[in-house]
Design a protein around this motif. Structure first.
Motif, PDB file in Angstrom:
ATOM      1  N   UNK A 253      14.992  12.508   8.495  1.00 36.66           N
ATOM      2  CA  UNK A 253      15.972  13.180   9.343  1.00 36.66           C
ATOM      3  C   UNK A 253      16.647  14.263   8.511  1.00 36.66           C
ATOM      4  N   UNK A 254      17.245  15.197   9.193  1.00 34.73           N
ATOM      5  CA  UNK A 254      17.971  16.265   8.506  1.00 34.73           C
ATOM      6  C   UNK A 254      19.420  15.832   8.324  1.00 34.73           C
ATOM      7  N   UNK A 255      19.890  15.870   7.085  1.00 35.72           N
ATOM      8  CA  UNK A 255      21.245  15.448   6.752  1.00 35.72           C
ATOM      9  C   UNK A 255      22.069  16.643   6.312  1.00 35.72           C
ATOM     10  N   UNK A 256      23.305  16.676   6.761  1.00 35.50           N
ATOM     11  CA  UNK A 256      24.238  17.720   6.358  1.00 35.50           C
ATOM     12  C   UNK A 256      25.576  17.079   6.052  1.00 35.50           C
ATOM     13  N   UNK A 257      26.223  17.540   4.994  1.00 32.87           N
ATOM     14  CA  UNK A 257      27.557  17.032   4.663  1.00 32.87           C
ATOM     15  C   UNK A 257      28.554  18.182   4.651  1.00 32.87           C
ATOM     16  N   UNK A 258      29.629  18.025   5.411  1.00 34.20           N
ATOM     17  CA  UNK A 258      30.772  18.936   5.372  1.00 34.20           C
ATOM     18  C   UNK A 258      31.989  18.099   5.018  1.00 34.20           C
ATOM     19  N   UNK A 259      32.802  18.564   4.062  1.00 30.66           N
ATOM     20  CA  UNK A 259      33.934  17.748   3.616  1.00 30.66           C
ATOM     21  C   UNK A 259      35.107  17.850   4.588  1.00 30.66           C
ATOM     22  N   UNK A 260      36.218  17.164   4.263  1.00 31.78           N
ATOM     23  CA  UNK A 260      37.351  17.162   5.194  1.00 31.78           C
ATOM     24  C   UNK A 260      38.155  18.453   5.144  1.00 31.78           C
ATOM     25  N   UNK A 261      37.701  19.405   4.334  1.00 32.92           N
ATOM     26  CA  UNK A 261      38.268  20.752   4.339  1.00 32.92           C
ATOM     27  C   UNK A 261      37.395  21.696   5.161  1.00 32.92           C
ATOM     28  N   UNK A 262      36.404  21.137   5.859  1.00 32.13           N
ATOM     29  CA  UNK A 262      35.482  21.892   6.706  1.00 32.13           C
ATOM     30  C   UNK A 262      34.629  22.873   5.905  1.00 32.13           C
ATOM     31  N   UNK A 263      34.240  22.468   4.700  1.00 27.54           N
ATOM     32  CA  UNK A 263      33.331  23.270   3.887  1.00 27.54           C
ATOM     33  C   UNK A 263      31.957  22.614   3.882  1.00 27.54           C
ATOM     34  N   UNK A 264      30.934  23.395   4.185  1.00 29.72           N
ATOM     35  CA  UNK A 264      29.548  22.927   4.237  1.00 29.72           C
ATOM     36  C   UNK A 264      29.042  22.823   2.792  1.00 29.72           C
ATOM     37  N   UNK A 265      28.781  21.591   2.325  1.00 30.19           N
ATOM     38  CA  UNK A 265      28.496  21.367   0.917  1.00 30.19           C
ATOM     39  C   UNK A 265      27.052  20.972   0.610  1.00 30.19           C
ATOM     40  N   UNK A 266      26.311  20.494   1.602  1.00 28.38           N
ATOM     41  CA  UNK A 266      24.992  19.960   1.250  1.00 28.38           C
ATOM     42  C   UNK A 266      24.110  19.847   2.483  1.00 28.38           C
ATOM     43  N   UNK A 267      22.813  20.100   2.304  1.00 28.19           N
ATOM     44  CA  UNK A 267      21.810  19.648   3.270  1.00 28.19           C
ATOM     45  C   UNK A 267      20.578  19.221   2.491  1.00 28.19           C
ATOM     46  N   UNK A 268      19.780  18.339   3.074  1.00 26.25           N
ATOM     47  CA  UNK A 268      18.766  17.647   2.285  1.00 26.25           C
ATOM     48  C   UNK A 268      17.372  18.207   2.383  1.00 26.25           C
ATOM     49  N   UNK A 269      17.066  18.998   3.406  1.00 29.74           N
ATOM     50  CA  UNK A 269      15.668  19.337   3.622  1.00 29.74           C
ATOM     51  C   UNK A 269      15.210  20.501   2.762  1.00 29.74           C
ATOM     52  N   UNK A 270      13.950  20.418   2.359  1.00 30.96           N
ATOM     53  CA  UNK A 270      13.349  21.493   1.571  1.00 30.96           C
ATOM     54  C   UNK A 270      12.302  22.239   2.399  1.00 30.96           C
ATOM     55  N   UNK A 271      12.245  21.940   3.698  1.00 33.03           N
ATOM     56  CA  UNK A 271      11.309  22.631   4.574  1.00 33.03           C
ATOM     57  C   UNK A 271      11.688  24.103   4.688  1.00 33.03           C
ATOM     58  N   UNK A 272      10.726  24.881   5.185  1.00 33.51           N
ATOM     59  CA  UNK A 272      11.058  26.246   5.536  1.00 33.51           C
ATOM     60  C   UNK A 272      12.111  26.215   6.641  1.00 33.51           C
ATOM     61  N   UNK A 273      13.010  27.170   6.597  1.00 37.18           N
ATOM     62  CA  UNK A 273      14.102  27.220   7.558  1.00 37.18           C
ATOM     63  C   UNK A 273      13.597  27.153   8.997  1.00 37.18           C
ATOM     64  N   UNK A 274      12.512  27.851   9.271  1.00 38.94           N
ATOM     65  CA  UNK A 274      11.995  27.925  10.637  1.00 38.94           C
ATOM     66  C   UNK A 274      11.410  26.605  11.114  1.00 38.94           C
ATOM     67  N   UNK A 275      11.078  25.694  10.194  1.00 37.39           N
ATOM     68  CA  UNK A 275      10.476  24.423  10.572  1.00 37.39           C
ATOM     69  C   UNK A 275      11.506  23.322  10.801  1.00 37.39           C
ATOM     70  N   UNK A 276      12.779  23.620  10.590  1.00 40.64           N
ATOM     71  CA  UNK A 276      13.817  22.609  10.740  1.00 40.64           C
ATOM     72  C   UNK A 276      14.272  22.513  12.191  1.00 40.64           C
ATOM     73  N   UNK A 277      14.721  21.323  12.584  1.00 40.60           N
ATOM     74  CA  UNK A 277      15.250  21.134  13.933  1.00 40.60           C
ATOM     75  C   UNK A 277      16.551  21.914  14.109  1.00 40.60           C
ATOM     76  N   UNK A 278      17.324  22.031  13.034  1.00 44.46           N
ATOM     77  CA  UNK A 278      18.538  22.864  13.031  1.00 44.46           C
ATOM     78  C   UNK A 278      18.430  23.758  11.803  1.00 44.46           C
TER      79      UNK A 278
END
Length: 400
Positions: A253-278
């Motif tokens: 699955x695609x994982x994303x972490x945003x902290x409680x300051x609403x900053x996007x800090x991490x995503x896990x996939x190494x796929x090409x951007x176009x191949x991701x569900x998001x």
């Protein structure tokens, strides 16, 4: 309509819990019911104030954000259990979430009278000045001889009992609407989210432009972040940074972490951007959430974060049907909490679970049948709940 049901017992096995679970299961077409357990709430002691503990604040938030409350009480020695009384003491000591909140009382008992005396006492308690709940008059639901009332699937056996329960619940929903007209909305005003990360928190890496394409590299250098084969001690294991990267990249699955300051800090996939569900891009990591979405989606983003931060919902789910008929993609926005129960950000996980469903159906020999909720074990019925604003959230994708 959003309701919460308070299990008025701290016992591991409780027929009042079973009754609330039955209501949640069989009347989901009428309202959304979330059960609140009280078994972890400390005994009330005003000399040892526990008001701000995670368990009490969680109950407080859930009640404040609900349209109405159902309390299921057993009867102990002709009155309500001490554990339920203790909870009500906490909820009327320094916080008052039940004030002017529509409440319905139900109860189950081993004997014929079905917790009638406990319900009478509970009405008196809820009417006290420090509580001041608006308890629905009359319409008592008293489930007696509860050992014989449920079948092996924990469903009520007697059709007339089910019919009466349904009628009482319908009246309670109308009662909530009447109270809402008289009192106005009492749900707390949620603060607008700072989606541009103009502030900072303890874990914010200051001195690095949050919009920089190479934020990861700059931030890593500034804090001397470890990498490679350096070991990291976790709460239940020790892994190297490389192992952590491999582990997260292998997640189905695609994982994303945003902290409680609403900053996007991490995503896990190494796929090409176009191949991701998001679709995401490495340059987005470090961005405020506002930079990760088109302007038209920010109201939806704000609503989702508000729901999770306030505790109104622990998880917001959005079905995204635009990926095609060969996929069933759900975006899940799960609240993250620290060890003290404080909001710590969002774990967004995105999954096409059609392959899992297909595998399960093949293994069990079941089939999906559209348009019904009563298939033998499987159904293609799905229901989207929550604000329509959530439909505007498209993960960390800034596509127009």
């Amino acid at each position: 309509m959003k309701l919460v049901g308070i299990v008025g017992s701290n016992a591991d096995k409780s027929y009042n819990r079973t009754l609330l679970q039955y209501i949640k299961k069989h009347f989901s077409d009428k309202f959304d019911l979330e059960l609140i357990e009280i078994k972890d709430v400390p005994l009330f002691n005003q000399s040892n104030d526990q008001t701000n503990t995670p368990v009490i604040q969680s109950i407080n938030r859930k009640i404040l954000n609900a349209d109405g409350v159902i309390i299921a009480t057993p009867e102990h020695n002709h009155t309500i259990p001490a554990s339920l009384k203790s909870v009500l003491e906490w909820l009327s000591f320094k916080i008052h979430p039940l004030e002017n909140k529509p409440v319905m009382i139900i109860g189950a008992s081993y004997y014929d009278q079905g917790s009638s005396r406990a319900q009478l006492h509970l009405r008196q308690i809820l009417d006290a000045p420090g509580v001041h709940a608006l308890v629905m008059p009359g319409n008592e639901f008293l489930l007696g001889k509860v050992r014989e009332a449920f079948d092996d699937n924990n469903d009520l056996k007697d059709a007339k009992t089910v019919e009466f329960l349904s009628n009482v619940l319908d009246k309670f929903l109308r009662y909530i609407e009447v109270i809402s007209e008289l009192e106005g909305t009492k749900k707390p005003e949620l603060e607008k989210e700072d989606l541009y990360c103009e502030g900072s928190i303890d874990t914010t890496i200051d001195g690095v432009d949050k919009g920089a394409d190479d934020w990861v590299e700059q931030a890593s250098e500034k804090v001397h972040a470890v990498e490679g084969d350096t070991y990291v001690k976790l709460n239940r294991g020790i892994l190297t940074v490389n192992q952590l990267n491999h582990f997260f990249a292998s997640m189905p699955m695609e994982l994303t972490y945003a902290d409680n300051n609403n900053q996007f800090l991490y995503y896990n996939y190494t796929k090409e951007d176009k191949d991701m569900l998001a679709s995401r891009h490495p340059s987005q990591v470090g961005n405020p959430l506002a930079y990760c979405h088109p302007e038209k989606a920010l109201n939806g983003v704000n609503w989702v974060v508000q729901q999770l931060r306030s505790g109104a919902q622990d998880c917001v789910r959005v079905h995204v049907p635009t990926h095609g008929p060969d996929k069933f993609v759900v975006h899940n926005y799960q609240a993250i909490h620290d060890d003290e129960g404080n909001y710590a950000g969002i774990n967004e996980y995105i999954l096409d679970f059609k392959p899992i469903v297909d595998w399960y159906l093949k293994q069990t020999g079941q089939t999906l049948t559209p348009g019904t909720d009563t298939v033998s074990g499987a159904s293609e019925s799905s229901k989207h709940t929550g604000s329509s604003d959530a439909d505007a959230v498209s993960s960390a994708s800034k596509t127009e």
